[in-house]
Design a protein around this motif. Structure first.
Motif, short mmCIF file in Angstrom:
data_model
loop_
_atom_site.label_atom_id
_atom_site.label_comp_id
_atom_site.label_asym_id
_atom_site.label_seq_id
_atom_site.Cartn_x
_atom_site.Cartn_y
_atom_site.Cartn_z
N PRO A 127 0.81 -1.23 0.00
CA PRO A 127 0.00 0.00 0.00
C PRO A 127 0.83 1.27 0.00
O PRO A 127 0.36 2.33 -0.41
N SER A 128 2.09 1.19 0.47
CA SER A 128 2.95 2.36 0.48
C SER A 128 4.40 1.91 0.65
O SER A 128 4.68 0.77 1.05
N ASP A 171 -3.09 -4.34 0.84
CA ASP A 171 -3.31 -3.49 2.02
C ASP A 171 -4.01 -4.33 3.09
O ASP A 171 -3.47 -4.61 4.15
#
Length: 213
Positions: A127-128, A171
């Protein structure tokens, strides 16, 4: 009906192996024949890994000999380690009607796509960047220098995401597993509707029947 060849790639730490095993286990419970290809590697086993289950651990000399024997469907070098997919077992499983999932990087994915244009390519993203760094650090297996090196490699790896057919963002794990299952099921249904698949044969048979009076 032959099986589908499915590639799942991701940067280290994105969770592709956990996702893939969870999806395969759930599909097996409903009778979907899918198998996970165990890669060959020259790296040393990590704590808890078993030869033949997580990887086939071989020496560099043996790996290079297998390249000469054309024993790999694809192979690549990541850092100073080699990874490869066994050709014979993979093709036998596909011929037997099993879907085969390859957990390989973008280099291997390009080789598979060139040799097998019908292969389905799936990319898993974190997700990041921060989440990816946290996951790598959370393993507790690598030094800060190794983690930094892996983060640099991850950036290069993720630059190839657009070469894939589908992208899953890991995620929420359960959602990501559901997404992967949906793609594996779609690949199976695509094979079913092929001309020589069960749905294709049925459709062609029905199409040839004369119209009712």
């Amino acid at each position: 009906m032959k099986g589908s060849l499915i590639v799942v790639s991701a940067p280290s730490g994105a969770g592709k192996t956990s996702l893939t095993h969870a999806a395969i286990d759930r599909l097996a419970a409903i009778g979907h024949a899918v198998t996970f290809s165990v890669s060959y590697t020259t790296r040393e086993p990590r704590p808890g890994e078993e030869d033949g289950q997580d990887y086939h651990f071989v020496s560099m000399e043996r790996f290079e000999a297998m390249i000469g024997e054309e024993a790999f469907l694809e192979h690549a070098q990541v850092f100073d380690r080699r990874y490869g997919t066994g050709r014979k077992r993979t093709l036998e499983a596909l011929a037997d009607g099993q879907d085969v999932v390859l957990d390989i990087d973008w280099q291997g994915a390009q080789q598979v796509r060139a040799a097998y244009p019908d292969a389905v390519l799936i990319y898993v993203l974190p997700p990041s960047v921060q989440v990816l760094r946290d996951r790598l650090a959370g393993r507790g297996q690598d030094s800060a220098a190794v983690i930094a090196r892996r983060m640099e490699a991850a950036a290069a790896e993720m630059s190839h995401w657009h070469e894939y057919d589908y992208v899953i963002v890991n995620d929420d794990f359960e959602t990501a597993v559901d997404d992967l299952i949906a793609l594996l099921r779609a690949a199976r249904l695509r094979q079913c509707q092929a001309a020589d698949g069960p749905v294709g044969v049925l459709a062609n048979t029905l199409a040839k029947k004369p119209a009712l009076p």
